[in-house]
Write a protein that holds these residues in place. Sequence first.
Motif, mmCIF file in Angstrom:
data_model
loop_
_atom_site.group_PDB
_atom_site.id
_atom_site.type_symbol
_atom_site.label_atom_id
_atom_site.label_comp_id
_atom_site.label_asym_id
_atom_site.label_seq_id
_atom_site.Cartn_x
_atom_site.Cartn_y
_atom_site.Cartn_z
ATOM 1 N N ASN A 188 7.512 4.469 -6.630
ATOM 2 C CA ASN A 188 6.916 3.163 -6.365
ATOM 3 C C ASN A 188 6.574 2.459 -7.677
ATOM 4 O O ASN A 188 6.481 3.083 -8.736
ATOM 5 N N PHE A 220 -1.079 -5.203 -5.949
ATOM 6 C CA PHE A 220 -2.528 -5.190 -6.088
ATOM 7 C C PHE A 220 -3.037 -6.625 -6.098
ATOM 8 O O PHE A 220 -2.258 -7.580 -6.087
ATOM 9 N N SER A 253 -3.699 1.889 -12.107
ATOM 10 C CA SER A 253 -2.943 2.598 -11.064
ATOM 11 C C SER A 253 -1.953 3.582 -11.673
ATOM 12 O O SER A 253 -1.728 4.676 -11.136
ATOM 13 N N GLU A 311 -5.119 -4.411 -12.472
ATOM 14 C CA GLU A 311 -5.149 -3.115 -11.789
ATOM 15 C C GLU A 311 -3.907 -2.269 -12.055
ATOM 16 O O GLU A 311 -3.884 -1.081 -11.738
ATOM 17 N N ALA A 354 4.102 -0.845 -9.399
ATOM 18 C CA ALA A 354 2.921 -1.675 -9.198
ATOM 19 C C ALA A 354 3.181 -3.116 -9.604
ATOM 20 O O ALA A 354 4.034 -3.405 -10.450
ATOM 21 N N ARG A 387 -3.921 6.626 -13.049
ATOM 22 C CA ARG A 387 -4.422 7.483 -11.972
ATOM 23 C C ARG A 387 -3.302 8.253 -11.290
ATOM 24 O O ARG A 387 -3.558 9.181 -10.535
ATOM 25 N N GLY A 388 -2.068 7.812 -11.499
ATOM 26 C CA GLY A 388 -0.946 8.443 -10.820
ATOM 27 C C GLY A 388 -0.658 7.860 -9.458
ATOM 28 O O GLY A 388 0.142 8.402 -8.699
ATOM 29 N N ASP A 389 -1.291 6.729 -9.139
ATOM 30 C CA ASP A 389 -1.055 6.081 -7.844
ATOM 31 C C ASP A 389 0.315 5.422 -7.799
ATOM 32 O O ASP A 389 0.902 5.277 -6.726
ATOM 33 N N THR A 390 0.803 4.972 -8.944
ATOM 34 C CA THR A 390 2.121 4.340 -9.019
ATOM 35 C C THR A 390 2.924 4.987 -10.137
ATOM 36 O O THR A 390 2.366 5.585 -11.071
ATOM 37 N N ASP A 391 4.245 4.859 -10.046
ATOM 38 C CA ASP A 391 5.141 5.558 -10.980
ATOM 39 C C ASP A 391 5.542 4.724 -12.189
ATOM 40 O O ASP A 391 5.695 5.254 -13.290
ATOM 41 N N VAL A 406 4.192 -1.786 -4.644
ATOM 42 C CA VAL A 406 2.755 -1.636 -4.364
ATOM 43 C C VAL A 406 2.021 -2.820 -4.998
ATOM 44 O O VAL A 406 1.743 -2.819 -6.203
#
Length: 325
Positions: free
Chosen positions: A154, A184, A193, A189, A156, A196-200, A182
């Motif tokens: 994914n 935001f 992200s 942000e 961001a 934090r590893g929320d997005t690649d 993804v």
Amino acid sequence: MERRTFCLGALGAGLMLDRAARAAPAYPSKAVRIVVPYAAGGGPDIMMRQFGPLLGAALGQPIVVDNKVGAGGVLAAQHVAQAPADGYTALMGSNSHLIQKALQPSLMFDPVNDFVPVTAIATSPTVLVVAANSPYHGLQDLVDALRASSRKLNYASGGIGSGAHLGGATFVTLLKAEAVHVPFKGSVEIPISLQRGDTDFAFTIAGTAIPQVKSGKLRALAVTSREPLAELPGVPPLYDLLHSDLAVQEFWFGIWLPGKSPAVAVDKLFAAATAALKEPSVRGMFEATGNRVIQSASPRADAAFVRDEYRKWADIIKLTGITAG
């Protein structure tokens, strides 16, 4: 008798017009307001506030920066498009206005026909970044993962239609790969992200990416300029991999006046901007916010540039299939 009356009337009207022309103050006779469609304190706002005094000194009148934020720059564009065409209200125009119009044709302004472009002043690419601890150490690592991963990666963005969204969608589409977008609420942000590893991966404006890369928080894999950036040595242009002009995505800023603004205002603003952009301090100020100086050869050349960019961004939106929502 009637002919004599007509001649005298015409002569009187001509004298009145001549007096009015002589009585009208020469442009500019007061401050010029530049409407900035970005929040105070952001990169473009800082850039214009630094550039404004130099532009004002060259013009001979103060420059007032007026922030009008909302709807991806649409509110500011609509405001200036409807302002008096007298040369005293200008817009900090950008390709964001072209993108918004291409995404939403029903918007109540036309970035090509409702404005008179004066000159471009600065441009900045985006940077393809991942977290510093990401397993993708180079561009090819990410490409291989996108093409072969058992899960969809994914990316961001700061919202639908943002530069980060268009950059990611263009990259994935030209690769003939798939990834999950993804969005935001804002671009601030994106780095969080990633860390934090929320997005690649993500495409962030150079002014945001470069400090994060130099501080060791993010890793740069590619840039969307046609040539490498001096600030990111060894980071290749995405164009070298994709070989498509649509992969070259520069985010630029310029000065636009409302349509039908007098030629004297356009010409004097252009001359003042050209003089200000030649000041040695301008380059350093712009580079500090991730931008580089660009100058249009003339207002006509700037208008042609805007038209070409409009077609390009419309092609990018068509390629990626992005819609406003």
